[in-house]
Scaffold this motif. Structure first.
Motif, PDB file in Angstrom:
ATOM      1  N   CYS A 117       0.838  -1.195   0.000  1.00  0.00           N
ATOM      2  CA  CYS A 117       0.000   0.000   0.000  1.00  0.00           C
ATOM      3  C   CYS A 117       0.879   1.254   0.000  1.00  0.00           C
ATOM      4  O   CYS A 117       1.799   1.381   0.806  1.00  0.00           O
ATOM      5  N   CYS A 123      -4.290  -0.418  -0.124  1.00  0.00           N
ATOM      6  CA  CYS A 123      -4.799  -1.663   0.467  1.00  0.00           C
ATOM      7  C   CYS A 123      -6.315  -1.641   0.502  1.00  0.00           C
ATOM      8  O   CYS A 123      -6.963  -2.675   0.446  1.00  0.00           O
ATOM      9  N   CYS A 127      -0.116   3.257   3.589  1.00  0.00           N
ATOM     10  CA  CYS A 127       0.226   2.774   4.938  1.00  0.00           C
ATOM     11  C   CYS A 127       1.397   1.800   4.936  1.00  0.00           C
ATOM     12  O   CYS A 127       1.874   1.401   5.991  1.00  0.00           O
ATOM     13  N   CYS A 147      -8.148   3.712   2.811  1.00  0.00           N
ATOM     14  CA  CYS A 147      -7.003   3.539   3.719  1.00  0.00           C
ATOM     15  C   CYS A 147      -6.660   4.897   4.320  1.00  0.00           C
ATOM     16  O   CYS A 147      -6.510   5.881   3.615  1.00  0.00           O
ATOM     17  N   ASN A 170      -5.317   3.197  10.382  1.00  0.00           N
ATOM     18  CA  ASN A 170      -6.396   2.237  10.141  1.00  0.00           C
ATOM     19  C   ASN A 170      -6.729   1.471  11.417  1.00  0.00           C
ATOM     20  O   ASN A 170      -7.801   0.908  11.557  1.00  0.00           O
TER      21      ASN A 170
END
Ligand SMILES: [Zn+2]
Ligand SMILES: [Zn+2]
Length: 165
Positions: free
Chosen positions: A66, A125, A69, A129, A141
């Protein structure tokens, strides 16, 4: 994979099915190699009114990361592609035209190019996110981090200042 289309070239209604595996594990994308599983390509070429239509789907599961993140996750990827095969260039059609070479088409090359062009420039992701906190690096998250409380009083003070003006 070269497919010889001459058997159906002048026979309307005929079709050829094909399936093969594509190895794109060398493919570098943003400094990583996300295609570690082989790509399954399934497709068909059909002669419809003496025009050859090729359709294929390339499918695999990517090892993605991702961009927001940094989490590693598995991402299903399905890439559809279609074109018209011709022995010579015809210009009146809007479809993408791929020229045959000695009655053959390199379906592997088409699938590879379609797959690469379809790689997302941004990988998330999930659509929503929340990413990492720019101050403490916590994964938002998983819930709010403790920085929030420090920011809030200042924002409140600023709001008060603006009110007083
Ligand atoms: Zn994420
Ligand atoms: Zn934080």
């Amino acid at each position: 994979m070269l497919i010889d289309v001459r058997p159906i070239l002048h026979t309307p209604g005929k079709r050829l099915d094909f399936q093969f595996a594509l190895d794109l594990s060398d493919l570098e994308f943003n400094g990583r190699t996300p295609v570690n599983e082989s790509v399954t390509v399934r497709g068909e070429i059909r002669n419809s009114a003496d025009v050859l239509h090729l359709e294929l789907t390339a499918e695999t599961t990517l090892d993605a990361v991702c961009d927001r993140c940094g989490k590693e996750f598995r991402q299903e990827k399905t890439v559809p592609y279609s074109c018209v095969l011709a022995e010579e260039v015809q210009s009146e059609d809007n479809d993408e035209i791929v020229l045959l070479e000695n009655g053959k088409v390199d379906a592997e090359d088409l699938a590879r190019t379609a797959f690469i062009l379809d790689m997302d420039t941004k990988t998330l992701c999930s659509e929503d996110c929340k990413g990492l906190c720019p101050r403490c690096g916590a994964d938002l998250n998983l819930g709010p981090c403790s920085c929030k409380k420090e920011i809030d009083p200042r924002m409140a003070a600023l709001a008060k200042l603006l009110e007083n003006n």
